[in-house]
Scaffold this motif. Structure first.
Motif, PDB file in Angstrom:
ATOM      1  N   MET A   1       0.847  -1.046   0.063  1.00  0.00           N
ATOM      2  CA  MET A   1       0.016   0.113  -0.044  1.00  0.00           C
ATOM      3  C   MET A   1       0.871   1.120   0.023  1.00  0.00           C
ATOM      4  O   MET A   1       2.072   1.322   0.397  1.00  0.00           O
ATOM      5  CB  MET A   1      -0.979  -0.116   1.124  1.00  0.00           C
ATOM      6  CG  MET A   1      -0.270   0.041   2.429  1.00  0.00           C
ATOM      7  SD  MET A   1      -1.411  -0.479   3.822  1.00  0.00           S
ATOM      8  CE  MET A   1      -2.481   0.795   4.021  1.00  0.00           C
ATOM      9  N   ASP A   2       0.299   2.112  -0.587  1.00  0.00           N
ATOM     10  CA  ASP A   2       1.101   3.721  -0.365  1.00  0.00           C
ATOM     11  C   ASP A   2       1.112   4.232   0.822  1.00  0.00           C
ATOM     12  O   ASP A   2       0.265   4.010   1.770  1.00  0.00           O
ATOM     13  CB  ASP A   2       0.380   4.506  -1.175  1.00  0.00           C
ATOM     14  CG  ASP A   2       1.288   5.831  -1.503  1.00  0.00           C
ATOM     15  OD1 ASP A   2       1.878   5.843  -2.548  1.00  0.00           O
ATOM     16  OD2 ASP A   2       1.078   6.925  -0.743  1.00  0.00           O
ATOM     17  N   GLY A   3       2.463   4.764   0.932  1.00  0.00           N
ATOM     18  CA  GLY A   3       2.618   5.144   2.481  1.00  0.00           C
ATOM     19  C   GLY A   3       1.774   6.223   3.132  1.00  0.00           C
ATOM     20  O   GLY A   3       1.227   6.341   4.251  1.00  0.00           O
ATOM     21  N   VAL A   4       0.938   7.089   2.136  1.00  0.00           N
ATOM     22  CA  VAL A   4       0.055   8.098   2.528  1.00  0.00           C
ATOM     23  C   VAL A   4      -1.021   7.558   2.990  1.00  0.00           C
ATOM     24  O   VAL A   4      -1.840   7.694   4.068  1.00  0.00           O
ATOM     25  CB  VAL A   4      -0.428   8.828   1.170  1.00  0.00           C
ATOM     26  CG1 VAL A   4      -1.657   9.661   1.583  1.00  0.00           C
ATOM     27  CG2 VAL A   4       0.852   9.652   1.046  1.00  0.00           C
ATOM     28  N   GLU A   5      -1.351   6.305   2.425  1.00  0.00           N
ATOM     29  CA  GLU A   5      -2.702   5.480   3.227  1.00  0.00           C
ATOM     30  C   GLU A   5      -2.173   5.007   4.544  1.00  0.00           C
ATOM     31  O   GLU A   5      -3.125   4.860   5.467  1.00  0.00           O
ATOM     32  CB  GLU A   5      -2.652   4.180   2.437  1.00  0.00           C
ATOM     33  CG  GLU A   5      -3.348   4.488   0.866  1.00  0.00           C
ATOM     34  CD  GLU A   5      -3.620   3.277   0.165  1.00  0.00           C
ATOM     35  OE1 GLU A   5      -4.627   2.810   0.031  1.00  0.00           O
ATOM     36  OE2 GLU A   5      -2.698   2.822  -0.551  1.00  0.00           O
ATOM     37  N   VAL A   6      -0.820   4.648   4.921  1.00  0.00           N
ATOM     38  CA  VAL A   6      -0.366   4.426   6.261  1.00  0.00           C
ATOM     39  C   VAL A   6      -0.786   5.548   7.298  1.00  0.00           C
ATOM     40  O   VAL A   6      -1.243   5.207   8.398  1.00  0.00           O
ATOM     41  CB  VAL A   6       0.750   3.636   6.354  1.00  0.00           C
ATOM     42  CG1 VAL A   6       1.294   3.409   7.741  1.00  0.00           C
ATOM     43  CG2 VAL A   6       0.895   2.599   5.400  1.00  0.00           C
ATOM     44  N   ILE A   7      -0.258   6.502   6.725  1.00  0.00           N
ATOM     45  CA  ILE A   7      -0.432   7.941   7.527  1.00  0.00           C
ATOM     46  C   ILE A   7      -1.999   8.173   7.868  1.00  0.00           C
ATOM     47  O   ILE A   7      -2.372   8.568   8.946  1.00  0.00           O
ATOM     48  CB  ILE A   7       0.350   9.060   6.500  1.00  0.00           C
ATOM     49  CG1 ILE A   7       1.707   8.910   6.533  1.00  0.00           C
ATOM     50  CG2 ILE A   7      -0.124  10.385   7.425  1.00  0.00           C
ATOM     51  CD1 ILE A   7       2.294  10.212   5.534  1.00  0.00           C
TER      52      ILE A   7
ATOM     53  N   SER B   1       7.592  17.920  -5.055  1.00  0.00           N
ATOM     54  CA  SER B   1       6.731  18.924  -3.889  1.00  0.00           C
ATOM     55  C   SER B   1       5.302  18.234  -3.825  1.00  0.00           C
ATOM     56  O   SER B   1       5.076  18.301  -2.642  1.00  0.00           O
ATOM     57  CB  SER B   1       6.917  20.408  -4.481  1.00  0.00           C
ATOM     58  OG  SER B   1       5.913  21.092  -3.600  1.00  0.00           O
ATOM     59  N   GLY B   2       4.766  17.878  -4.823  1.00  0.00           N
ATOM     60  CA  GLY B   2       3.517  17.406  -4.667  1.00  0.00           C
ATOM     61  C   GLY B   2       3.332  16.096  -3.953  1.00  0.00           C
ATOM     62  O   GLY B   2       2.616  16.039  -2.935  1.00  0.00           O
ATOM     63  N   GLU B   3       4.535  15.444  -3.909  1.00  0.00           N
ATOM     64  CA  GLU B   3       4.365  14.052  -2.976  1.00  0.00           C
ATOM     65  C   GLU B   3       4.741  14.340  -1.563  1.00  0.00           C
ATOM     66  O   GLU B   3       4.021  13.994  -0.518  1.00  0.00           O
ATOM     67  CB  GLU B   3       5.615  13.129  -3.524  1.00  0.00           C
ATOM     68  CG  GLU B   3       5.554  12.608  -4.960  1.00  0.00           C
ATOM     69  CD  GLU B   3       4.844  11.308  -5.157  1.00  0.00           C
ATOM     70  OE1 GLU B   3       4.209  11.083  -4.023  1.00  0.00           O
ATOM     71  OE2 GLU B   3       4.829  10.871  -6.028  1.00  0.00           O
ATOM     72  N   LYS B   4       5.544  15.338  -1.564  1.00  0.00           N
ATOM     73  CA  LYS B   4       5.760  15.818   0.145  1.00  0.00           C
ATOM     74  C   LYS B   4       4.268  16.498   0.749  1.00  0.00           C
ATOM     75  O   LYS B   4       4.055  16.028   1.705  1.00  0.00           O
ATOM     76  CB  LYS B   4       6.969  16.901   0.062  1.00  0.00           C
ATOM     77  CG  LYS B   4       8.245  16.468  -0.387  1.00  0.00           C
ATOM     78  CD  LYS B   4       9.268  17.497  -0.431  1.00  0.00           C
ATOM     79  CE  LYS B   4      10.577  16.940  -0.689  1.00  0.00           C
ATOM     80  NZ  LYS B   4      11.669  17.911  -0.895  1.00  0.00           N
ATOM     81  N   VAL B   5       3.853  17.372  -0.239  1.00  0.00           N
ATOM     82  CA  VAL B   5       2.544  18.051   0.368  1.00  0.00           C
ATOM     83  C   VAL B   5       1.640  17.051   0.736  1.00  0.00           C
ATOM     84  O   VAL B   5       0.878  17.231   1.517  1.00  0.00           O
ATOM     85  CB  VAL B   5       2.064  19.237  -0.873  1.00  0.00           C
ATOM     86  CG1 VAL B   5       0.581  19.538  -0.297  1.00  0.00           C
ATOM     87  CG2 VAL B   5       3.031  20.129  -0.705  1.00  0.00           C
ATOM     88  N   ALA B   6       1.265  15.910  -0.207  1.00  0.00           N
ATOM     89  CA  ALA B   6       0.279  14.941  -0.320  1.00  0.00           C
ATOM     90  C   ALA B   6       0.578  14.263   1.311  1.00  0.00           C
ATOM     91  O   ALA B   6      -0.303  13.941   2.352  1.00  0.00           O
ATOM     92  CB  ALA B   6       0.412  14.154  -1.239  1.00  0.00           C
TER      93      ALA B   6
END
Length: 227
Positions: free
Chosen positions: A58-64, A84-89
């Motif tokens: 799974m994507d790390g953003v989903e873990v967050i 930058s977009g990845e960091k902001v997400a």
């Protein structure tokens, strides 16, 4: 003893992190995928999570997002994604910091220590809700700011921005988060609003508005209050 959860699928990097952290007296748990990381977080209640975004399941953003559903544990993202977009997400999802691979182990350890300090700092109690810097003081209960002993007149919008920043010391608050909180969900792209109001706050509060020490811009990402 501080407990760190490392969620990372690169075994060599995990080994390096575990060795460095254990050498500094941290307890370390490690997971190679997102699902295992979430399960370990529930079972072990870590003090800090170090999280890769590129996980196999799974994507790390989903873990967050999953962690933020029930815990405010500091999350340090460790990722090769440098856009930058990845960091902001990741930050919008609830991460506290973002470190790009390749990275310096000393920098990672310093940021981890800072995250632990912020977590261990007692929340502002209602009777002591005063934030002091060498330039200005913010009284969150009285909803006022002073500089050199003099009250500073702030507009409701300026106060709202300042309140959000000073109650998240050291943490990057993204442009999207600020726009959503202050102006509402339909103004997520109006970054010019932030530039104008942050400039006004700096003129009123910073000793040298052209070189702010406390109201810091993270270009393209957001703003940070440094006490």
């Amino acid at each position: 003893m501080t407990r760190v959860l490392v969620v990372e699928d690169d075994p060599q990097l995990v080994r390096a992190l575990v060795l460095n952290l254990q050498a500094r007296q941290y307890r370390v748990d490690a997971a190679a995928d997102g699902a295992s990381g979430i399960r370990l977080a529930v079972a072990r209640w870590p003090d800090v999570v170090v999280l890769d975004l590129g996980l196999p399941d799974m994507d790390g953003v989903e873990v967050i997002e999953a962690l933020r559903g029930w815990t405010r544990v500091p999350i340090l993202v460790l990722s090769a994604r440098d856009a930058s977009g990845e960091k902001v997400a990741a930050l919008d999802a609830g991460a506290d910091d973002y470190i790009t691979k390749p990275f310096s182990m000393d920098e990672l350890l310093a940021r981890l220590r800072a995250a632990v300090r912020r977590k261990e700092a007692a929340p502002l109690a209602s009777e002591t809700a005063v934030v002091e810097t060498d330039a200005f003081t913010v009284d969150l209960l009285a909803k006022k700011a002073t500089r050199g002993g003099q009250d500073i007149r702030l507009t409701p919008t300026e106060w709202h921005l300042l309140e959000i920043l000073v109650t998240n010391p050291g943490r990057l608050v993204t442009q999207k988060q600020l726009l959503h909180e202050v102006w509402g969900a339909y103004h997520g792209s109006r970054t010019n609003y932030l530039r104008v109001y942050m400039a006004q706050l700096r003129r009123k509060l910073e000793a040298d508005p052209s070189r702010p020490r406390h109201l810091i811009t993270e270009p393209g990402m957001g703003y940070r209050f440094e006490p």
